[in-house]
Design a protein around this motif. Structure first.
Motif, PDB file in Angstrom:
ATOM      1  N   UNK A  59       0.829  -1.219   0.000  1.00 42.35           N
ATOM      2  CA  UNK A  59       0.000   0.000   0.000  1.00 42.35           C
ATOM      3  C   UNK A  59       0.857   1.260   0.000  1.00 42.35           C
ATOM      4  N   UNK A  60       0.634   2.109  -1.003  1.00 40.98           N
ATOM      5  CA  UNK A  60       1.419   3.332  -1.128  1.00 40.98           C
ATOM      6  C   UNK A  60       0.702   4.413  -1.928  1.00 40.98           C
ATOM      7  N   UNK A  61      -0.496   4.101  -2.473  1.00 40.61           N
ATOM      8  CA  UNK A  61      -1.187   5.021  -3.359  1.00 40.61           C
ATOM      9  C   UNK A  61      -2.423   5.602  -2.683  1.00 40.61           C
ATOM     10  N   UNK A  62      -2.793   6.813  -3.092  1.00 38.82           N
ATOM     11  CA  UNK A  62      -4.017   7.436  -2.587  1.00 38.82           C
ATOM     12  C   UNK A  62      -5.253   6.815  -3.229  1.00 38.82           C
ATOM     13  N   UNK A  63      -5.125   6.353  -4.483  1.00 40.06           N
ATOM     14  CA  UNK A  63      -6.182   5.636  -5.190  1.00 40.06           C
ATOM     15  C   UNK A  63      -5.547   4.582  -6.070  1.00 40.06           C
ATOM     16  N   UNK A  64      -6.305   3.525  -6.384  1.00 46.57           N
ATOM     17  CA  UNK A  64      -5.787   2.469  -7.251  1.00 46.57           C
ATOM     18  C   UNK A  64      -6.940   1.805  -7.991  1.00 46.57           C
ATOM     19  N   UNK A  65      -6.742   1.550  -9.290  1.00 49.47           N
ATOM     20  CA  UNK A  65      -7.759   0.913 -10.126  1.00 49.47           C
ATOM     21  C   UNK A  65      -7.250  -0.420 -10.646  1.00 49.47           C
ATOM     22  N   UNK A  66      -8.113  -1.134 -11.361  1.00 50.02           N
ATOM     23  CA  UNK A  66      -7.731  -2.399 -11.987  1.00 50.02           C
ATOM     24  C   UNK A  66      -6.719  -2.172 -13.101  1.00 50.02           C
ATOM     25  N   UNK A  67      -6.039  -3.269 -13.481  1.00 52.46           N
ATOM     26  CA  UNK A  67      -5.111  -3.216 -14.604  1.00 52.46           C
ATOM     27  C   UNK A  67      -5.861  -3.379 -15.925  1.00 52.46           C
ATOM     28  N   UNK A  68      -5.459  -2.563 -16.905  1.00 47.27           N
ATOM     29  CA  UNK A  68      -5.973  -2.642 -18.268  1.00 47.27           C
ATOM     30  C   UNK A  68      -4.802  -2.420 -19.219  1.00 47.27           C
ATOM     31  N   UNK A  69      -4.718  -3.229 -20.232  1.00 49.37           N
ATOM     32  CA  UNK A  69      -3.599  -3.135 -21.180  1.00 49.37           C
ATOM     33  C   UNK A  69      -2.258  -3.216 -20.457  1.00 49.37           C
ATOM     34  N   UNK A  70      -2.210  -3.965 -19.347  1.00 47.79           N
ATOM     35  CA  UNK A  70      -0.968  -4.164 -18.613  1.00 47.79           C
ATOM     36  C   UNK A  70      -0.587  -3.058 -17.673  1.00 47.79           C
ATOM     37  N   UNK A  71      -1.423  -2.012 -17.565  1.00 46.06           N
ATOM     38  CA  UNK A  71      -1.128  -0.880 -16.689  1.00 46.06           C
ATOM     39  C   UNK A  71      -2.350  -0.553 -15.825  1.00 46.06           C
ATOM     40  N   UNK A  72      -2.071  -0.020 -14.639  1.00 46.36           N
ATOM     41  CA  UNK A  72      -3.157   0.395 -13.744  1.00 46.36           C
ATOM     42  C   UNK A  72      -3.041   1.876 -13.444  1.00 46.36           C
ATOM     43  N   UNK A  73      -4.171   2.551 -13.477  1.00 48.33           N
ATOM     44  CA  UNK A  73      -4.227   3.964 -13.103  1.00 48.33           C
ATOM     45  C   UNK A  73      -4.155   4.058 -11.592  1.00 48.33           C
ATOM     46  N   UNK A  74      -3.224   4.856 -11.082  1.00 38.82           N
ATOM     47  CA  UNK A  74      -3.114   5.099  -9.646  1.00 38.82           C
ATOM     48  C   UNK A  74      -2.954   6.592  -9.409  1.00 38.82           C
ATOM     49  N   UNK A  75      -3.191   6.983  -8.172  1.00 37.70           N
ATOM     50  CA  UNK A  75      -3.011   8.377  -7.780  1.00 37.70           C
ATOM     51  C   UNK A  75      -2.040   8.402  -6.608  1.00 37.70           C
ATOM     52  N   UNK A  76      -1.005   9.227  -6.701  1.00 37.03           N
ATOM     53  CA  UNK A  76      -0.042   9.289  -5.607  1.00 37.03           C
ATOM     54  C   UNK A  76      -0.559  10.166  -4.476  1.00 37.03           C
ATOM     55  N   UNK A  77       0.241  10.302  -3.439  1.00 38.01           N
ATOM     56  CA  UNK A  77      -0.231  11.050  -2.262  1.00 38.01           C
ATOM     57  C   UNK A  77      -0.361  12.539  -2.528  1.00 38.01           C
ATOM     58  N   UNK A  78       0.221  13.008  -3.629  1.00 42.20           N
ATOM     59  CA  UNK A  78       0.044  14.401  -4.043  1.00 42.20           C
ATOM     60  C   UNK A  78      -1.168  14.549  -4.949  1.00 42.20           C
ATOM     61  N   UNK A  79      -1.931  13.445  -5.114  1.00 43.14           N
ATOM     62  CA  UNK A  79      -3.151  13.400  -5.926  1.00 43.14           C
ATOM     63  C   UNK A  79      -2.859  13.698  -7.396  1.00 43.14           C
ATOM     64  N   UNK A  80      -1.746  13.175  -7.886  1.00 44.45           N
ATOM     65  CA  UNK A  80      -1.416  13.197  -9.303  1.00 44.45           C
ATOM     66  C   UNK A  80      -1.582  11.785  -9.868  1.00 44.45           C
ATOM     67  N   UNK A  81      -2.088  11.706 -11.091  1.00 42.63           N
ATOM     68  CA  UNK A  81      -2.396  10.419 -11.721  1.00 42.63           C
ATOM     69  C   UNK A  81      -1.216   9.939 -12.553  1.00 42.63           C
ATOM     70  N   UNK A  82      -0.882   8.655 -12.397  1.00 39.79           N
ATOM     71  CA  UNK A  82       0.117   7.991 -13.222  1.00 39.79           C
ATOM     72  C   UNK A  82      -0.300   6.542 -13.452  1.00 39.79           C
ATOM     73  N   UNK A  83       0.576   5.756 -14.079  1.00 38.32           N
ATOM     74  CA  UNK A  83       0.222   4.381 -14.445  1.00 38.32           C
ATOM     75  C   UNK A  83       1.387   3.450 -14.103  1.00 38.32           C
ATOM     76  N   UNK A  84       1.075   2.342 -13.411  1.00 38.69           N
ATOM     77  CA  UNK A  84       2.081   1.390 -12.962  1.00 38.69           C
ATOM     78  C   UNK A  84       1.951   0.061 -13.691  1.00 38.69           C
TER      79      UNK A  84
END
Length: 540
Positions: A59-84
């Motif tokens: 656990x390290x993300x403010x938000x986390x979604x399912x994986x799609x196309x091999x990547x998951x949308x997450x939000x960091x603690x600064x509430x910025x969106x990226x993909x892991x």
């Protein structure tokens, strides 16, 4: 993350919410591998579990979604969106103000510049929509976009291939897309177009869902039935509520009880349950026992495969599901045995659109660029007929009153434009359609959700959520018409049994003025002890 089923002394509720790009409704991307890793929460951080219920990404993300196309949308603690990637490594750095899950190799994001942009799985910009206010994910080679007040469609090169002419537009499913045209301040009609922008099902329905298994839910004269992809009734309207087909069966309600029908419309599982969700791929369906108000899982014969014993639970994701005991969630197998004892604070749960009783997909999820108020970006939901199909057992259809009043308002509405105002009485009568549903925005600088479940008379009830803190709300509304605007005043109170509870005072109206789009709420939340006051800004 939101509840799926709730044990309550008053009613048995299937919760409704939405922020997802999963295409469960169309059965196009609901592959088992998207469930290889599932989000879970410890304290206020999200990580991922594997199919054995073991931690795979801490656990390290403010938000986390399912994986799609091999990547998951997450939000960091600064509430910025990226993909892991599945190892938890950022492949696309968390630098976006908002973003949707990947679909067909592209994700819709909003960078700091404020222009809606599509990137590929390496983070490379494919194209930017400089003039778009909203956009959806790609489905079947096209993405719905809103330019000005109208929706159209772009191709993967960013070129408009269907000119924006619709008041609402969803993604393509099985070659057809659900679109709407506004008929007046409180009425719109929906139908379906093909990829050549030809109308294949006339825009004449007040309430119709998108398609699943070649069936769409439709409401006519307070009863629910099903259309095929030609617009022909394959199951006549006869049910008090209905959900979408999955695994050859669909949930329906007769009176206060839920059961299932087959594709011919015959009762397959007798309506005798307090609430149900559609069948998962493993042949089990979440259901609530009428006597105990507990939750378990049915097989396709309507027998308890896992006895009703949980306060809350999720559908199965491949081989596992989540179940709640007390205040904690655990992981169960197909026999209902705990693989991991309840220790998690929250877990991935499907976001349900109001019409479908299925996990919401990209056809009803949009990324919004707010160009009129400090360039704030937000992911919002416009579920097909969300105000009319409410998957709540034992509660009234919150959209019925709005539809019943539509005919009475039609004569005055036909000539209406965005600047033509209805009467105050018409605004009041339209409250169930305009207030109910999910509103998203900010409480000061924190992401905030307000969901209105029910409008009856001048009474309003629902819930609100900041982070993992979800609280019920109830109160009153009143209608107003003044100058070139109209809308509602809204007073909502939290229960008061928590020291952090307070009350909301909101105005609900249109950002642009006029009568056609009552879609913005703003005001304040004040703590009951009077020591704290926060600003509220929400969009629907």
């Amino acid at each position: 993350m939101n509840r799926t089923l709730l044990r309550s002394a008053v009613s048995f509720t299937l919760a409704v919410s939405a922020v997802s790009c999963t295409s469960t409704g169309s059965n196009s991307s609901n592959s088992a591998d998207q469930y290889d890793l599932l989000p879970y929460q410890m304290a206020d951080r999200w990580g991922y579990l594997n199919q054995q219920g073991k931690a795979a990404i801490n656990p390290q993300f403010a938000e986390a979604d399912l994986f799609h196309d091999g990547l998951a949308r997450v939000e960091n603690t600064a509430h910025k969106v990226g993909y892991i990637n599945p190892k938890g490594t950022f492949i696309i750095a968390p630098a976006y103000e908002a973003g949707l899950a990947f679909s067909e190799g592209l994700a819709c994001v909003v960078p700091a510049s404020g222009q809606i942009t599509y990137v590929d799985t390496k983070g490379a910009v494919k194209f930017t929509l400089a003039n778009a206010q909203e956009a959806r994910s790609f489905h079947e080679g096209l993405a719905a976009v809103r330019i000005g007040e109208k929706w159209g469609y772009v191709n993967p090169e960013g070129r408009l291939v269907i000119t924006p002419t619709y008041s609402k537009a969803s993604s393509f499913v099985q070659g057809q897309a659900r679109v709407e045209q506004q008929r007046g301040p409180f009425e719109s009609k929906a139908g379906f177009i093909n990829k050549q922008n030809q109308i294949v099902i006339p825009l004449e329905y007040a309430d119709v869902s998108y398609f699943s298994q070649n069936r769409a839910v439709v409401k006519v004269q307070e009863k629910y039935g099903y259309l095929d992809d030609k617009g022909t009734y394959v199951i006549n309207p006869q049910f008090d509520q209905a959900g979408m087909f999955s695994q050859g069966l669909a949930p329906v309600r007769l009176g206060n009880n839920w059961g299932f029908i087959d594709e011919s419309g015959k009762i397959a599982i007798n309506p005798s349950y307090a609430g149900v969700l559609p069948f998962s791929a493993n042949g089990l369906a979440l259901a609530g026992d009428n006597a105990t108000r507990q939750i378990g899982y049915l097989d396709r014969e309507g027998k308890w495969a896992i006895n009703a014993q949980f306060e809350e639970a999720t559908p199965f994701y491949a081989d596992i599901a989540f179940a709640k005991v007390g205040s904690k969630w655990g992981v169960i197998d197909k026999q209902g045995k705990f693989l991991e004892n309840p220790t998690y604070d929250d877990v991935y749960q499907p976001k349900l659109n109001g019409s479908a009783l299925v996990e919401e997909d990209g056809s009803v999820t949009a990324l919004t660029r707010d160009v009129t108020d400090s360039e704030e970006m937000a992911v919002t939901s416009e579920a097909a007929s969300a105000n009319s199909y409410t998957p709540v057992a034992g509660m009234e259809d919150v959209g019925a009153e709005g539809e019943a009043k539509a005919d009475a308002m039609e004569a005055a509405s036909d000539a209406a434009s965005s600047s033509a105002l209805p009467t105050e009485e018409q605004v009041r009568e339209g409250a169930p359609a305009y207030l109910t549903g999910t509103w998203r925005g900010k409480l000061d600088d924190k992401p905030f959700t307000l969901h209105i479940d029910k409008v009856a008379g001048d009474q309003v009830s629902g819930w609100n959520q900041v982070g993992s803190n979800k609280r019920p709300v109830s109160g009153t509304f009143w209608a107003w018409v003044e100058g070139d605007g109209c809308g509602y005043g809204l007073k909502l109170n939290e229960p008061g049994d928590d020291k952090w509870d307070g009350k909301f005072e909101l105005q609900v109206t249109s950002k642009e003025g006029g009568a056609l789009n009552i879609n913005h709420a703003y005001g304040t939340w004040t703590a009951n002890n009077g020591k704290s006051e926060k600003s509220v800004s929400l969009d629907k």
